[in-house]
Design an enzyme around this catalytic site. Structure first.
Site, PDB file in Angstrom:
ATOM      1  CB  CYS B  84       4.181  19.789  70.751  1.00  0.00           C
ATOM      2  SG  CYS B  84       3.628  21.115  72.044  1.00  0.00           S
ATOM      3  CB  ILE B 210       0.864  31.713  68.553  1.00  0.00           C
ATOM      4  CG1 ILE B 210       1.853  31.533  70.131  1.00  0.00           C
ATOM      5  CG2 ILE B 210      -0.547  31.179  68.525  1.00  0.00           C
ATOM      6  CD1 ILE B 210       0.949  32.407  70.955  1.00  0.00           C
ATOM      7  CE  LYS B 330      12.873  31.683  66.755  1.00  0.00           C
ATOM      8  NZ  LYS B 330      11.931  32.383  66.063  1.00  0.00           N
ATOM      9  CG  HIS B 334       4.946  24.440  67.223  1.00  0.00           C
ATOM     10  ND1 HIS B 334       4.526  23.130  66.824  1.00  0.00           N
ATOM     11  CD2 HIS B 334       5.084  24.307  68.617  1.00  0.00           C
ATOM     12  CE1 HIS B 334       4.536  22.042  67.794  1.00  0.00           C
ATOM     13  NE2 HIS B 334       4.666  23.018  68.794  1.00  0.00           N
TER      14      HIS B 334
END
Lengths: 128, 388
Positions: B84, B210, B330, B334
């Site tokens: 990430c 997701i 959040k 992401h």
């Protein structure tokens, strides 16, 4: 059906756990690691020797996983925990206890079990 | 040595894009960033591109040259993978390339396509950022890993799921005006606490969604910016990266993120600033507890004190040091390989006043981006400052 590929020392390590002769690798400065390792990442020592894994460990942290990967679809919900066994810690599945009753500090033994979904081997902790 | 200026930046709408390929998403972000920069694409000399799960999600490796082609560049193009933190690591490579004089104009970006493979497969794909032998085979998922860290934090320092709910509520509120955000929906503490559990103590609202999306930025030298009369007031003045054991079980602490400590220390030292100089930060809140780790590693809070920051209103948009004014991972979303550059873009826009939440930090001069990979086994921190 072909035999599944072996993962070298990891599978040998699982075999040792399964037969009650679990071990870890220790460098000459006393740092513990699980195989496969050629060098201690902490002090760069390459003189690693196999040392008996303590028979019991202590839960350091745990979680009940309800959204799994496909390889654990039929296992869910299940408890994954990290347990401290002296100089090393191990990640495994906690079985033989209600998930709500698992707590940090619980004493567990280490074994090998099968995953419900795939039948593949996994490290399993049980209360002692 | 010249601190790179951010000449242009762009992010796509984050969310579900079932009909769009990764290359199409990146083309949108990259072309817009080049257009905003006002730079002749012929002047671009390199591309650094973040991506994590391209092989699994799109059966596409070797994405560097593919993405250069997608934005019309014929330059050396390198894909950077650090889970990430892929895009944050790509930023670091771009910064080094400009600083060492190898190039005057570098494009940095990232993209990820995740929703097309569904939740189970995406959970599986994300899990391979953990140790396959010792974590994935013991049922570890990423929510599971952060749940282990959260429980350890609570045990060591105190704190509760309700404290984490305040982080979620804050970041959802911040995202309400962010048109790029995946989720523009206010939530309450009760919503967060009553949401379905994913890996206890973490629930649905403790977890980022997701996401499909892309981000890109164009970096250049101060001299090039002056020579071409570019509007590029924000510079990357500090870069840092830290690492840690891949598996949680091999670390001395489950409730600290030393890789981020190292990255922050290096970045602050590089920029010549300290935590007290920072006006705001975009941090890697893939899970609510991750924001707590981040603000402690960045030196904004002592260990064990970051957990109360959102509850106390200190990290909200009207607090002393707002965190994740974009909505964070959040609420903003992401898309793994794009996140680090999306953070870079957000910080630049907050500093130059063009972000919809810029009114929360009107006189700010120093912003920080913190991008973490895996269970913080890779971390980059970048300091950005407004230059006179």
């Amino acid at each position: 059906m072909t035999e599944s590929a072996q993962d070298g020392e990891y599978d040998a390590w699982l075999d040792s756990i399964e037969s009650g002769d679990g071990y870890y690798l220790e460098c000459s400065n006393g740092h513990g690691w699980l195989p496969p390792r050629r060098v201690c990442p902490r002090c760069h020592d390459q003189e690693l020797s196999a040392v008996d894994l303590p028979e019991s460990g202590e839960i350091a942290s745990h979680t009940t996983i309800t959204v799994p990967t496909p390889q654990f679809e039929d296992d869910a919900p299940y408890v994954t925990a990290i347990a401290d066994f002296g100089p090393v810690s191990v990640t495994g599945l906690v079985r033989g206890v209600d998930p709500d009753d698992v707590a940090i500090g619980d004493v567990v033994g280490i074994d090998v079990g099968e995953r419900v979904t795939t039948g593949e081997r996994a490290v399993v902790f049980r209360p002692r | 040595m010249s601190d790179p200026r951010i000449a242009g930046a762009s992010v796509t709408q984050f969310g579900k894009h079932p009909e769009r390929t990764g290359r199409d998403l990146f083309a949108e972000a990259g072309l817009e960033a080049l257009s905003q920069a006002g730079i002749d694409p012929e002047d671009a000399e390199a591309l650094y591109y973040g991506n994590f799960m391209g092989e699994l999600a799109e059966h596409q490796g070797h994405q560097g040259p593919l993405m250069a082609e997608a934005i019309g560049l014929d330059v050396p193009a390198t894909r950077v993978e650090a889970a990430c933190a892929s895009a944050g690591t790509a930023v670091r490579e771009a910064v080094k390339t400009i600083r060492n004089g190898e190039a005057e104009v570098v494009v940095v970006g990232g993209a990820e396509r995740m929703t097309n493979i569904g939740t189970a497969a995406a959970t599986d794909a994300l899990a391979i950022a953990a140790d396959d032998l010792y974590e994935v085979r013991a049922g570890m998922t990423f929510p599971g890993a952060y749940a282990l860290m959260a429980r350890s934090y609570f045990d060591q320092y105190g704190g509760s799921h309700e404290d984490l709910a305040h982080v979620a509520v804050k970041n959802h509120e911040h995202a309400l005006v962010n048109e790029h955000a995946q989720i523009q929906q206010e939530i309450t503490i009760e919503d967060a606490l009553e949401a379905p559990t994913i890996a206890d103590p973490l629930g649905l609202y403790d977890s980022c969604p997701i996401t499909d999306g892309a981000a890109a930025a164009v970096l250049t030298t101060e001299a090039y910016a002056e020579e071409h009369n570019l509007d590029a007031p924000v510079a990357i003045t500090g870069t840092g990266q830290g690492g840690d054991n891949l598996a949680l079980q091999d670390r001395p602490h489950l409730a600290q993120t030393p890789a981020a400590d190292k990255a922050a220390e290096e970045a602050y030292g590089d920029a010549g600033v300290g935590p007290d100089d920072v006006d705001f930060a975009e941090v890697h809140d893939c899970f609510t507890i991750a924001e707590v780790f981040a603000i402690e590693s960045l030196g904004f809070y002592e260990r064990g004190e970051g957990i109360a920051a959102a509850r106390n209103g200190e990290t909200t948009r009207d607090g002393d040091r707002p965190i994740n004014l974009s909505g964070g991972l959040k609420a903003k979303g992401h898309p793994v390989g794009a996140t680090g550059v999306a953070q870079l873009a957000t910080v630049a826009w907050l500093l130059d006043g063009s972000h919809p939440r810029a009114d929360a930090v009107p006189d700010s001069t120093v912003g920080v981006a913190h991008n973490a990979g895996g269970t913080v086994a890779s971390t980059t921190v970048h300091v950005m400052e407004v230059q006179e």
